[in-house]
Design a protein around this motif. Sequence first.
Motif, PDB file in Angstrom:
ATOM      1  N   SER A 278     -22.676  -2.216   5.562  1.00 46.60           N
ATOM      2  CA  SER A 278     -21.795  -2.917   6.271  1.00 46.60           C
ATOM      3  C   SER A 278     -20.999  -3.713   5.225  1.00 46.60           C
ATOM      4  N   GLY A 279     -19.955  -4.374   5.899  1.00 46.21           N
ATOM      5  CA  GLY A 279     -19.341  -5.270   4.870  1.00 46.21           C
ATOM      6  C   GLY A 279     -18.027  -4.611   3.914  1.00 46.21           C
ATOM      7  N   ARG A 280     -17.901  -3.337   3.958  1.00 41.64           N
ATOM      8  CA  ARG A 280     -17.041  -2.407   3.273  1.00 41.64           C
ATOM      9  C   ARG A 280     -15.581  -2.225   4.223  1.00 41.64           C
ATOM     10  N   ILE A 281     -14.541  -1.872   3.368  1.00 47.50           N
ATOM     11  CA  ILE A 281     -13.406  -1.614   3.978  1.00 47.50           C
ATOM     12  C   ILE A 281     -12.838  -0.288   3.779  1.00 47.50           C
ATOM     13  N   GLY A 282     -12.607   0.671   4.673  1.00 46.47           N
ATOM     14  CA  GLY A 282     -11.871   1.815   4.304  1.00 46.47           C
ATOM     15  C   GLY A 282     -10.647   2.019   4.716  1.00 46.47           C
ATOM     16  N   VAL A 283      -9.959   2.892   3.775  1.00 45.13           N
ATOM     17  CA  VAL A 283      -8.633   3.353   3.808  1.00 45.13           C
ATOM     18  C   VAL A 283      -8.585   4.684   4.102  1.00 45.13           C
ATOM     19  N   LEU A 284      -8.236   5.599   5.052  1.00 43.63           N
ATOM     20  CA  LEU A 284      -8.060   6.850   5.502  1.00 43.63           C
ATOM     21  C   LEU A 284      -6.802   7.362   5.510  1.00 43.63           C
ATOM     22  N   ILE A 285      -6.333   7.974   4.534  1.00 39.50           N
ATOM     23  CA  ILE A 285      -4.951   8.676   4.675  1.00 39.50           C
ATOM     24  C   ILE A 285      -4.840  10.161   5.306  1.00 39.50           C
ATOM     25  N   VAL A 286      -3.971  10.495   6.282  1.00 36.59           N
ATOM     26  CA  VAL A 286      -4.045  11.601   7.174  1.00 36.59           C
ATOM     27  C   VAL A 286      -2.694  12.135   7.041  1.00 36.59           C
ATOM     28  N   ASN A 287      -2.766  13.437   7.030  1.00 34.18           N
ATOM     29  CA  ASN A 287      -1.626  14.172   7.016  1.00 34.18           C
ATOM     30  C   ASN A 287      -1.651  15.449   7.992  1.00 34.18           C
ATOM     31  N   LEU A 288      -0.828  16.259   8.340  1.00 34.12           N
ATOM     32  CA  LEU A 288      -0.822  17.349   9.500  1.00 34.12           C
ATOM     33  C   LEU A 288      -2.268  18.037   9.382  1.00 34.12           C
ATOM     34  N   GLY A 289      -1.999  18.953   8.342  1.00 33.48           N
ATOM     35  CA  GLY A 289      -3.219  19.661   8.364  1.00 33.48           C
ATOM     36  C   GLY A 289      -2.613  21.206   7.836  1.00 33.48           C
ATOM     37  N   THR A 290      -3.750  21.965   7.528  1.00 36.78           N
ATOM     38  CA  THR A 290      -3.573  23.456   7.051  1.00 36.78           C
ATOM     39  C   THR A 290      -4.563  24.333   7.597  1.00 36.78           C
TER      40      THR A 290
ATOM     41  N   ALA B  59      -1.575   1.790  10.020  1.00 39.17           N
ATOM     42  CA  ALA B  59      -0.465   1.503   9.415  1.00 39.17           C
ATOM     43  C   ALA B  59       0.949   1.808  10.079  1.00 39.17           C
ATOM     44  N   ALA B  60       1.835   1.086   9.904  1.00 40.29           N
ATOM     45  CA  ALA B  60       3.105   1.153  10.847  1.00 40.29           C
ATOM     46  C   ALA B  60       4.140   2.067   9.765  1.00 40.29           C
ATOM     47  N   PRO B  61       4.915   2.849  10.487  1.00 42.31           N
ATOM     48  CA  PRO B  61       5.795   3.641   9.797  1.00 42.31           C
ATOM     49  C   PRO B  61       6.576   2.841   8.717  1.00 42.31           C
ATOM     50  N   TYR B  62       7.095   3.679   7.858  1.00 42.54           N
ATOM     51  CA  TYR B  62       7.497   3.043   6.525  1.00 42.54           C
ATOM     52  C   TYR B  62       8.950   3.672   6.453  1.00 42.54           C
TER      53      TYR B  62
ATOM     54  N   VAL C 201       4.691   4.450  -3.073  1.00 50.44           N
ATOM     55  CA  VAL C 201       4.874   4.223  -1.728  1.00 50.44           C
ATOM     56  C   VAL C 201       3.729   4.102  -0.912  1.00 50.44           C
ATOM     57  N   ILE C 202       2.731   4.976  -1.171  1.00 55.01           N
ATOM     58  CA  ILE C 202       1.592   4.912  -0.368  1.00 55.01           C
ATOM     59  C   ILE C 202       0.622   3.762  -0.840  1.00 55.01           C
ATOM     60  N   GLU C 203       0.827   3.421  -1.924  1.00 54.77           N
ATOM     61  CA  GLU C 203       0.136   2.112  -2.702  1.00 54.77           C
ATOM     62  C   GLU C 203       0.721   0.901  -1.764  1.00 54.77           C
ATOM     63  N   ALA C 204       2.057   0.753  -1.730  1.00 53.17           N
ATOM     64  CA  ALA C 204       2.727  -0.405  -1.251  1.00 53.17           C
ATOM     65  C   ALA C 204       2.419  -0.417   0.353  1.00 53.17           C
ATOM     66  N   VAL C 205       2.375   0.724   0.869  1.00 49.71           N
ATOM     67  CA  VAL C 205       2.073   0.595   2.349  1.00 49.71           C
ATOM     68  C   VAL C 205       0.427   0.270   2.560  1.00 49.71           C
ATOM     69  N   ALA C 206      -0.363   0.668   1.775  1.00 53.70           N
ATOM     70  CA  ALA C 206      -1.732   0.266   2.087  1.00 53.70           C
ATOM     71  C   ALA C 206      -1.884  -1.264   1.620  1.00 53.70           C
ATOM     72  N   ARG C 207      -1.523  -1.708   0.522  1.00 54.59           N
ATOM     73  CA  ARG C 207      -1.440  -3.091   0.385  1.00 54.59           C
ATOM     74  C   ARG C 207      -0.788  -4.007   1.554  1.00 54.59           C
ATOM     75  N   ARG C 208       0.336  -3.503   1.838  1.00 56.07           N
ATOM     76  CA  ARG C 208       0.962  -4.462   2.919  1.00 56.07           C
ATOM     77  C   ARG C 208      -0.099  -4.524   4.256  1.00 56.07           C
ATOM     78  N   GLU C 209      -0.598  -3.510   4.721  1.00 59.49           N
ATOM     79  CA  GLU C 209      -1.443  -3.490   5.631  1.00 59.49           C
ATOM     80  C   GLU C 209      -2.880  -3.835   5.657  1.00 59.49           C
TER      81      GLU C 209
END
Length: 351
Positions: free
Chosen positions: A23-35, A184-187, A337-345
């Motif tokens: 416990s005690g950790r923070i996850g960041v999951l980026i998601v795209n459409l798929g293939t 994350a909110a749209p950017y 861009v992705i880093e800026a959104v992650a840091r914001r959120e």
Amino acid sequence: MNVMSLPDEVRPRKPEGHPAVASGRIGVLIVNLGTPEGTDYWSMRRYLEEFLSDPRVIEAPRAIWLPILQLILLRRPSVRGRDYASIWNAERDEGPLKTITRAQSEQLGKALSGLGPQLEVDWAMRYGKPPIAERLKALQAKGCDRILVMPLYPQYSAASTATVCDKVFDTLKAMRWQPALRIAAPYYDDPVYIEALANSVRTGLAALDFEPEVVLASYHGIPQSYFDKGDPYYCHCAKTTRLLREALGWGDDRLRMTFQSRFGRAAWLKPYTAETVTELGESGVKRLAIITPGFAADCLETLEEIAVENAGYFREAGGERFAAIPCLNDRAEGLAVIEAVARRELKGWAE
């Protein structure tokens, strides 16, 4: 103060005999459409069936749509399989979207490493593999009791962002110990995103041996009925385009907004990219470039539909020079861009 930033000796300790639990950790999951997992018929069929069965993507009544879908799945997997084969990453035996999204995740992890060792970055696909549920559970197993989910769609739509959220929430419904969650909110109007697009356009055009007379900003379309029901997607696309024009110092005629990837007979958002490309060629425009600001990474819709199919339409209509400007992908400006959104959120969780 974040509890994970405290020295070991003053962090809360579990009592003796407490079950071992991460416990005690923070996850960041980026998601795209798929293939799809392959270009063969059955791999394509599985992917298309999952995608086109989503009621967020196709809002028609299930009793009407599902029988139609079964007919579509008789032929369409073979056609789309040939399209995917033309852009397939043969070295990794995967679609380019998977290659790029993995690289984005790896580089984002490095970019955020200064926030502390408690941060874990991962990636998933809404359709296909790796699935959202699997990666959320993996993050939880690593002790992430707070998870930021980042749909890599700059502009919000129910058919893209919302369906990622649906799958995330479905996964949480089956968890006894749910992590705290942020989406994350749209950017679409984030200054970092707009500047990255502008720099990408400048770089892309500077690399050409011709100057386009017109540049199209082509976004993935949605049915007009979705917009009529209140989907903000068109407005987000329009604002991105307007801000990009301002950043480049261009007028409306120099950068035009269009919509691609129409599916079925219903009206979709207009103007259609394919029709616009043809009309431009027929009107005497000889040099054209297309950018795709709604895609965070190159994929079938950019590498085949725009760079091949629409290039063909333009030349058939009399056009001579055509260029498809690459997406931001995992280049420096895309990662910014992705880093800026992650840091914001992540504010308040990890700073």
